[in-house]
Design an enzyme around this catalytic site. Structure first.
Site, PDB file in Angstrom:
ATOM      1  N   LYS A 163     -54.245  16.674 -70.126  1.00 50.60           N
ATOM      2  CA  LYS A 163     -53.885  15.485 -70.911  1.00 50.60           C
ATOM      3  C   LYS A 163     -53.340  14.378 -70.010  1.00 50.60           C
ATOM      4  O   LYS A 163     -53.545  13.194 -70.280  1.00 50.60           O
ATOM      5  CB  LYS A 163     -52.862  15.836 -72.001  1.00 50.60           C
ATOM      6  CG  LYS A 163     -53.500  16.092 -73.346  1.00 50.60           C
ATOM      7  CD  LYS A 163     -54.053  17.486 -73.538  1.00 50.60           C
ATOM      8  CE  LYS A 163     -55.508  17.669 -73.395  1.00 50.60           C
ATOM      9  NZ  LYS A 163     -55.959  19.059 -73.533  1.00 50.60           N
ATOM     10  N   ALA A 179     -70.566  22.465 -73.106  1.00 44.62           N
ATOM     11  CA  ALA A 179     -70.014  21.252 -73.743  1.00 44.62           C
ATOM     12  C   ALA A 179     -69.077  21.658 -74.870  1.00 44.62           C
ATOM     13  O   ALA A 179     -69.182  21.182 -76.000  1.00 44.62           O
ATOM     14  CB  ALA A 179     -71.145  20.366 -74.253  1.00 44.62           C
ATOM     15  N   GLY A 180     -68.170  22.588 -74.572  1.00 45.21           N
ATOM     16  CA  GLY A 180     -67.137  22.979 -75.527  1.00 45.21           C
ATOM     17  C   GLY A 180     -65.904  22.117 -75.293  1.00 45.21           C
ATOM     18  O   GLY A 180     -65.984  21.032 -74.706  1.00 45.21           O
ATOM     19  N   GLU A 239     -75.453  22.360 -72.042  1.00 47.40           N
ATOM     20  CA  GLU A 239     -74.933  23.228 -73.100  1.00 47.40           C
ATOM     21  C   GLU A 239     -76.046  24.132 -73.618  1.00 47.40           C
ATOM     22  O   GLU A 239     -77.089  23.654 -74.046  1.00 47.40           O
ATOM     23  CB  GLU A 239     -74.350  22.358 -74.230  1.00 47.40           C
ATOM     24  CG  GLU A 239     -74.046  23.080 -75.529  1.00 47.40           C
ATOM     25  CD  GLU A 239     -73.125  24.288 -75.372  1.00 47.40           C
ATOM     26  OE1 GLU A 239     -72.028  24.129 -74.830  1.00 47.40           O
ATOM     27  OE2 GLU A 239     -73.522  25.392 -75.791  1.00 47.40           O
ATOM     28  N   ALA A 282     -52.637  26.887 -77.455  1.00 45.97           N
ATOM     29  CA  ALA A 282     -51.248  27.057 -77.040  1.00 45.97           C
ATOM     30  C   ALA A 282     -50.306  27.199 -78.240  1.00 45.97           C
ATOM     31  O   ALA A 282     -49.410  28.047 -78.252  1.00 45.97           O
ATOM     32  CB  ALA A 282     -50.823  25.872 -76.184  1.00 45.97           C
ATOM     33  N   HIS A 288     -48.390   1.017 -94.306  1.00 48.48           N
ATOM     34  CA  HIS A 288     -49.483   0.082 -94.008  1.00 48.48           C
ATOM     35  C   HIS A 288     -49.017  -0.896 -92.940  1.00 48.48           C
ATOM     36  O   HIS A 288     -47.895  -1.379 -93.018  1.00 48.48           O
ATOM     37  CB  HIS A 288     -49.858  -0.689 -95.267  1.00 48.48           C
ATOM     38  CG  HIS A 288     -50.878  -1.767 -94.984  1.00 48.48           C
ATOM     39  ND1 HIS A 288     -52.193  -1.473 -94.726  1.00 48.48           N
ATOM     40  CD2 HIS A 288     -50.752  -3.116 -94.902  1.00 48.48           C
ATOM     41  CE1 HIS A 288     -52.839  -2.601 -94.509  1.00 48.48           C
ATOM     42  NE2 HIS A 288     -51.998  -3.618 -94.601  1.00 48.48           N
TER      43      HIS A 288
END
Ligand code: FAD
Ligand code: AMP
Length: 475
Positions: A59, A190-191, A212, A328, A452
């Site tokens: 990440k 391509a997972g 894939e 996780a 909003h």
């Protein structure tokens, strides 16, 4: 010397094992946590695959590469022009390492604060809930537990004729440490991991090809979702080749030659780096003595019942090592639930409401059943959906692709599943999980006031659309 005795010995300090250890310590139990991972300087690096070579560093690079990509491609629409953009890949990798290191240190402090005995080394389960501990920097000893938890996690699958060297042919660890942007980056699979790491290096400038084996992309979600995702990935420059089964890869003169077969025949491609992302398997090697009493499944997972009890008395197992999603948060919540069940008599985890997320841009998140699942099970359902392009916030952000889809029981309106392809799907899915966990209906989501302008209005409108009363689209 007599074995040191514990209420709980945990083997494996990933998100499953360490969360379980902390929860047991909170319940005032004596806990030994054993984890073998070390950083490049030989210091303990608890946190498992997730923190060290999985969720967190991936990440970090996904975010860095997203900034780089946005500056180049998306800011002009906002009236912002940047004269020249450059990238320091070394700095990018350093930032990622710093994030990981900070969290490693945080965990070690938490172990201390909770009075958990932490051993940095290998653990092996012996008979009668005894554990052999081999510290990296000390003598081997044996400890005895009233209970032992196996939380050894998972390791990457390999395929025949494709040897990982982590220089040219990489697993997830290597793909997080490439020191220069490859000109051509190949990915097998391509997972989840393939799409995320493929996105990172593609955004940083690599011509990226994903091979894939399956004929459909993301068969785990419905085709409207996977088609929308495929269109978006194509626009971003990811070259995804379906039905492409890799049979061999060899390194020649600093390049990787990959052989694959598809419906049209045999092909060869040459890449500067190749990532093998064909899934993961339970890390059950060298974990158990022959007389431990713990049985494995055919796939090498530790065999457990619905309460995570193994076939050996007093030994439980959790996380990637056992059945269920390799995620996780599944590992952590399972570890905590099992500890609570052992020491308080009650613990809870619902494997049916575990959210999945793929951190591409836009993200893909889902929970519960898909339309495919419901059709197969013969369950009557109603569906509602809503595009982010019809939300003020999505358009204002300049990130309005994708949609939300909500599935509810045709008879009693109970929420059965939600799929989101769109910006911040990873956060938006949380309210759907809460609603499902409380056995909510689409009407509940539709009656709840959503701020909003927010992206969460797409969830609200999709819920309204189940009953054909969405406001901002024709029903
Ligand atoms: P692990 O995290 O694998 O931890 C087990 C630990 O035990 C390891 O440190 C291992 O070295 C140690 N160990 C094993 N055997 C022994 C032994 N005998 N003695 C001592 N120590 C031992 N999941 C998500 O939910 N979100 C994501 O975004 C995400 N991204 C990912 C990205 C990548 C690239 C990868 C590879 C995985 C990702 N995952 C993600 C999956 C996630 O990392 C795993 O589901 C999670 O780490 C499983 O936790 P665990 O505690 O079961 O095992
Ligand atoms: P995941 O389990 O989400 O990480 O996905 C792994 C992907 O790798 C799956 O979609 C598999 O179909 C794919 N895969 C497995 N073996 C091969 C292979 N030999 N060639 C191409 N793709 C493969």
């Amino acid at each position: 010397m007599a074995d040191k005795e514990y209420d709980l010995i945990v083997i494996g300090g990933g998100p499953g094992g360490y969360a379980a250890a902390i929860r047991a310590a909170q319940l005032e139990k004596r806990v030994l946590l054993i984890d073998d991972r070390q950083d490049d300087n030989g210091k303990p690096a608890p946190g498992g695959t997730c923190l060290n070579v999985g969720c967190v560093p991936s990440k970090a690079l996904l975010d860095s590469s997203k900034h780089y990509h946005h500056i180049q491609h998306d800011y002009t629409d906002h009236g912002i022009s940047v004269e020249s953009v450059s990238m320091d890949i070394g700095k990018m990798l350093d930032r990622k390492r710093k994030v990981v290191k900070q969290l490693n240190g945080g965990l070690l402090q938490l172990f201390k604060a909770n009075k958990i005995d932490f051993a940095n080394g290998r653990g092996k389960l012996l008979a009668d809930r005894k554990v052999e501990v081999r510290p990296h920097d000390g003598e081997t000893y044996t400890a005895a537990g009233k209970h032992v938890m196996l939380a050894a996690g998972s390791v990457p699958f390999t395929i025949p004729n494709v040897e990982i060297d982590n220089k040219y042919i990489l697993d997830n660890e290597g793909a997080l440490e490439i020191g220069e942007v490859p000109e051509r980056f190949g990915v097998i699979g391509a997972g989840v991991i393939g799409l995320e790491m493929g996105s990172v290096w593609s955004r940083l400038g690599a011509e990226t090809v994903l091979l894939e084996a399956m004929d459909t992309l993301l068969a785990v979600v419905d085709t409207d979702m996977s088609r929308a995702a495929a269109r978006e990935f194509k626009k971003q420059g990811l070259d995804i080749r379906l039905g492409a089964k890799v049979s061999k890869a060899t390194v020649k003169d600093g390049k990787v030659e990959v052989h694959y077969t598809d419906g049209k025949g045999d092909h060869t491609e040459v890449f500067d780096r190749l990532l093998v992302a064909v899934g993961r398997r339970a890390a059950s090697d060298n974990l158990l003595s022959d007389d431990s009493g713990v049985e494995l499944t055919e796939r090498g997972q530790v065999k457990v019942d619905e309460h995570c009890h193994t076939t050996a008395k007093g030994v439980v197992a959790i996380g990637d090592l056992v059945r269920g999603p390799m995620l996780a948060h599944k590992a952590s919540e399972e570890g905590i639930a099992v500890v609570e069940a052992l020491f308080t008599g009650y613990g809870h985890i619902n494997l049916d409401t575990i959210p999945w997320v793929i951190y591409t841009d836009p993200e893909i998140a889902w929970v519960g059943k898909t339309e495919k699942d419901l059709k197969e099970a013969g369950i009557d359902y109603k569906a509602g959906n809503f595009p982010f392009a019809a939300t003020g916030r999505g358009l204002a952000m300049g990130n309005a692709s994708g949609h939300v889809k909500i599935l509810a029981d045709a008879e009693d309106d109970t929420l059965l599943g939600v799929q989101i392809f769109g910006p911040n799907a990873s956060e938006l899915i949380a309210e759907c999980v809460v609603a499902m966990e409380f056995h909510g209906t689409s009407e509940d989501l539709a009656r709840i006031v959503h701020a909003h302008p927010t992206l969460s209005e797409a969830v609200h409108e999709a819920a309204l659309s189940v009953d054909k009363r969405a406001i901002h689209k024709a029903n």
